[in-house]
Design a protein around this motif. Structure first.
Motif, PDB file in Angstrom:
ATOM      1  N   ALA A  29      48.876  34.410  25.907  1.00 43.40           N
ATOM      2  CA  ALA A  29      49.847  33.579  26.622  1.00 43.40           C
ATOM      3  C   ALA A  29      51.191  34.277  26.746  1.00 43.40           C
ATOM      4  N   ALA A  32      52.231  36.141  29.910  1.00 38.51           N
ATOM      5  CA  ALA A  32      52.734  35.418  31.080  1.00 38.51           C
ATOM      6  C   ALA A  32      54.143  35.861  31.444  1.00 38.51           C
ATOM      7  N   VAL A  35      54.363  38.149  34.349  1.00 34.64           N
ATOM      8  CA  VAL A  35      54.096  37.598  35.676  1.00 34.64           C
ATOM      9  C   VAL A  35      55.403  37.457  36.463  1.00 34.64           C
ATOM     10  N   ASP A  56      41.325  31.510  28.918  1.00 33.57           N
ATOM     11  CA  ASP A  56      42.177  30.602  29.697  1.00 33.57           C
ATOM     12  C   ASP A  56      43.551  31.201  29.928  1.00 33.57           C
ATOM     13  N   ALA A  57      44.128  31.785  28.877  1.00 34.76           N
ATOM     14  CA  ALA A  57      45.468  32.374  29.010  1.00 34.76           C
ATOM     15  C   ALA A  57      45.434  33.620  29.878  1.00 34.76           C
ATOM     16  N   SER A  59      43.563  34.088  32.456  1.00 33.65           N
ATOM     17  CA  SER A  59      43.340  33.746  33.862  1.00 33.65           C
ATOM     18  C   SER A  59      44.639  33.704  34.645  1.00 33.65           C
ATOM     19  N   GLN A  60      45.750  33.351  33.987  1.00 29.25           N
ATOM     20  CA  GLN A  60      47.028  33.266  34.691  1.00 29.25           C
ATOM     21  C   GLN A  60      47.495  34.623  35.203  1.00 29.25           C
ATOM     22  N   SER A  63      45.027  36.047  37.883  1.00 30.86           N
ATOM     23  CA  SER A  63      44.974  35.393  39.189  1.00 30.86           C
ATOM     24  C   SER A  63      46.260  35.568  39.978  1.00 30.86           C
ATOM     25  N   SER A  64      47.396  35.390  39.310  1.00 31.03           N
ATOM     26  CA  SER A  64      48.672  35.433  40.026  1.00 31.03           C
ATOM     27  C   SER A  64      49.256  36.829  40.119  1.00 31.03           C
ATOM     28  N   SER A  96      37.214  38.484  36.411  1.00 28.09           N
ATOM     29  CA  SER A  96      38.641  38.274  36.628  1.00 28.09           C
ATOM     30  C   SER A  96      39.276  39.374  37.460  1.00 28.09           C
TER      31      SER A  96
END
Length: 221
Positions: A29, A32, A35, A56-57, A59-60, A63-64, A96
């Motif tokens: 996380a 992030a 990002v 889950d963490a 994926s951010q 994806s972005s 991913s």
């Protein structure tokens, strides 16, 4: 990890922040930050079991996309001499769309892969996964180190000049509202009665949608 924890004074001089997280998910996380800011970040854990926890963490940023280099260092626990958990990191990287680097089991190749991985991540705005297989994790020896370089943009810079995460969404909504207003102004003129009827219908539709949304949120909670 223990060595890096003991070297906090040296890392602080280089403007490097190190933190031992409670789980793979909390460690991922923290990526992030890359990002929204040109901050380099790296996380590490063991095998795809740790990747599953952090999926889950991850994926951010996957994806972005990322602005700063993001490196995911995985101790690949697969094949001869490994534990009973026979899973591979390749499938997650493909799912991913994350670059996967598989260096030779010698220290020079591993060190070069770390440098190249950060450069590749920044050039493609994509996280990069660096896997170290069983034999690579058992390697010992020496390598030639380069001079330490202080990062151009640090965590302190991000804290002093924060950027709103919702800023882009707000600007996009404002742009859409301006476009819709221009379309309404450019549309055919209608009489007062027709505009009143249209406004009444729109208000009723908005109230109905709000009621449905409230019930949906209430059911989810």
């Amino acid at each position: 990890m223990d060595v890096l924890s003991d070297a906090q004074e040296i890392l602080g001089e280089l403007k490097v922040h190190f933190e031992a997280s409670a789980s793979e998910a909390s460690a991922a996380a923290m990526l992030a930050a890359s990002v929204n800011y040109p901050l380099r970040g790296a996380v590490t854990w063991k095998s795809t079991v740790g990747t599953n926890v952090a999926s889950d963490a991850l994926s951010q940023p996957a994806s972005s996309g990322v602005k700063g280099g993001a490196l995911i260092i995985v101790g690949e626990d697969y094949g001869e001499g490994s534990s009973i958990m026979q899973e591979r990191s390749h499938a997650f990287a493909m799912k991913s769309q994350i670059w996967l680097l598989d260096p030779r089991p010698n220290l020079t190749s591993i060190v070069n892969a770390v440098e190249t991985g950060f450069q590749l991540s920044e050039a493609s705005n994509t996280p990069v996964m660096l896997e170290l297989r069983i034999r690579a994790c058992h390697v010992y020896g020496s390598f030639v180190a380069k001079d330490n370089v202080t990062p151009v943009f640090t965590l302190a810079d991000a804290m002093e000049n924060p950027r709103a995460i919702m800023g882009g969404l707000f600007c996009r909504r404002r742009t859409l509202n301006e476009r819709s207003r221009k379309l309404r102004l450019a549309g055919p003129r209608r009489s007062n009665s027709s505009r009143t009827a249209a406004s009444t219908n729109s208000s009723a539709a908005i109230r109905a949608m709000s009621a449905l949304l409230f019930r949906a949120v209430f059911i989810i909670r």
